[in-house]
Write an enzyme that holds these catalytic residues in place. Structure first.
Site, mmCIF file in Angstrom:
data_model
loop_
_atom_site.group_PDB
_atom_site.id
_atom_site.type_symbol
_atom_site.label_atom_id
_atom_site.label_comp_id
_atom_site.label_asym_id
_atom_site.label_seq_id
_atom_site.Cartn_x
_atom_site.Cartn_y
_atom_site.Cartn_z
ATOM 1 C CG HIS A 37 -2.605 -4.837 -3.962
ATOM 2 N ND1 HIS A 37 -1.883 -5.403 -2.944
ATOM 3 C CD2 HIS A 37 -2.976 -5.855 -4.782
ATOM 4 C CE1 HIS A 37 -1.800 -6.703 -3.137
ATOM 5 N NE2 HIS A 37 -2.465 -7.003 -4.247
ATOM 6 N NE ARG A 45 1.946 4.944 4.810
ATOM 7 C CZ ARG A 45 2.958 5.433 4.100
ATOM 8 N NH1 ARG A 45 3.150 6.725 4.024
ATOM 9 N NH2 ARG A 45 3.775 4.632 3.482
ATOM 10 C CE LYS A 64 -2.549 -11.220 -0.045
ATOM 11 N NZ LYS A 64 -3.006 -10.288 -1.072
ATOM 12 C CB CYS A 105 -0.506 -5.282 6.298
ATOM 13 S SG CYS A 105 -1.107 -3.584 6.154
ATOM 14 C CB ILE A 127 4.920 -0.597 -7.016
ATOM 15 C CG1 ILE A 127 4.457 0.337 -8.143
ATOM 16 C CG2 ILE A 127 4.730 0.054 -5.646
ATOM 17 C CD1 ILE A 127 2.951 0.615 -8.140
ATOM 18 C CG HIS A 138 -0.133 -10.020 -9.781
ATOM 19 N ND1 HIS A 138 -0.638 -10.787 -8.755
ATOM 20 C CD2 HIS A 138 1.212 -10.185 -9.737
ATOM 21 C CE1 HIS A 138 0.361 -11.398 -8.132
ATOM 22 N NE2 HIS A 138 1.491 -11.041 -8.715
#
Length: 146
Positions: A37, A45, A64, A105, A127, A138
């Site tokens: 991450h 980007r 993923k 993504c 976040i 995580h």
């Protein structure tokens, strides 16, 4: 009277055996978080960025579905685990007090096997992360501030 090295060596070895696994596990989980991450200085980007980063980070076997890269400093991300830049959120999470630049993504669909193609969404978002012993381990979600 001089004490032999045997008991001292035993205590030292016992300390080595008991302490590091916990620290090593924390370090592994933190490094895994960073691998998945963290990207301090992204080159572009856009969709190509996502295709490249997902492949480089080993997130394409299978493809993923979604992954978010956080752009900023490691210290600023770690500060979310403290009161400096974070506050409790839900049961076991922390939410940032200030937004981060992120790139999300999302797999475009099709086969879950490589080659994988992604759609990039870049923006500034709060976040939500889980922390253990002051380290992020995580990534849960990101969202625009209302």
């Amino acid at each position: 009277m001089m004490m032999g090295l045997g008991p001292l060596l035993l205590v030292f070895m016992l300390g080595l055996c008991l302490t590091p696994p916990t620290l090593a596990q924390d370090d592994y989980r933190y490094r895994h978080f960073l691998d998945q991450h963290y990207d301090a200085k992204p080159q572009g980007r856009n969709d190509e960025y996502c295709d490249t980063m997902m492949r480089r980070r080993g997130l394409t076997s299978p493809c993923k579905d979604t992954n978010t890269f956080i752009h900023g400093t490691k210290n600023k991300i770690k500060a979310v685990c403290e009161d400096k830049n974070g506050k409790p959120y839900g049961a076991n999470f922390r939410i940032s007090k200030s937004p981060f630049q992120v790139t999300t993504c999302k797999h475009r669909g099709g086969s879950p096997r490589p080659p994988c193609y992604y759609r990039a969404t870049a923006g500034s978002r709060d976040i939500v992360i889980a922390c253990e012993r002051g380290l992020p381990v995580h990534f849960d979600e990101s969202f625009y501030r209302p």
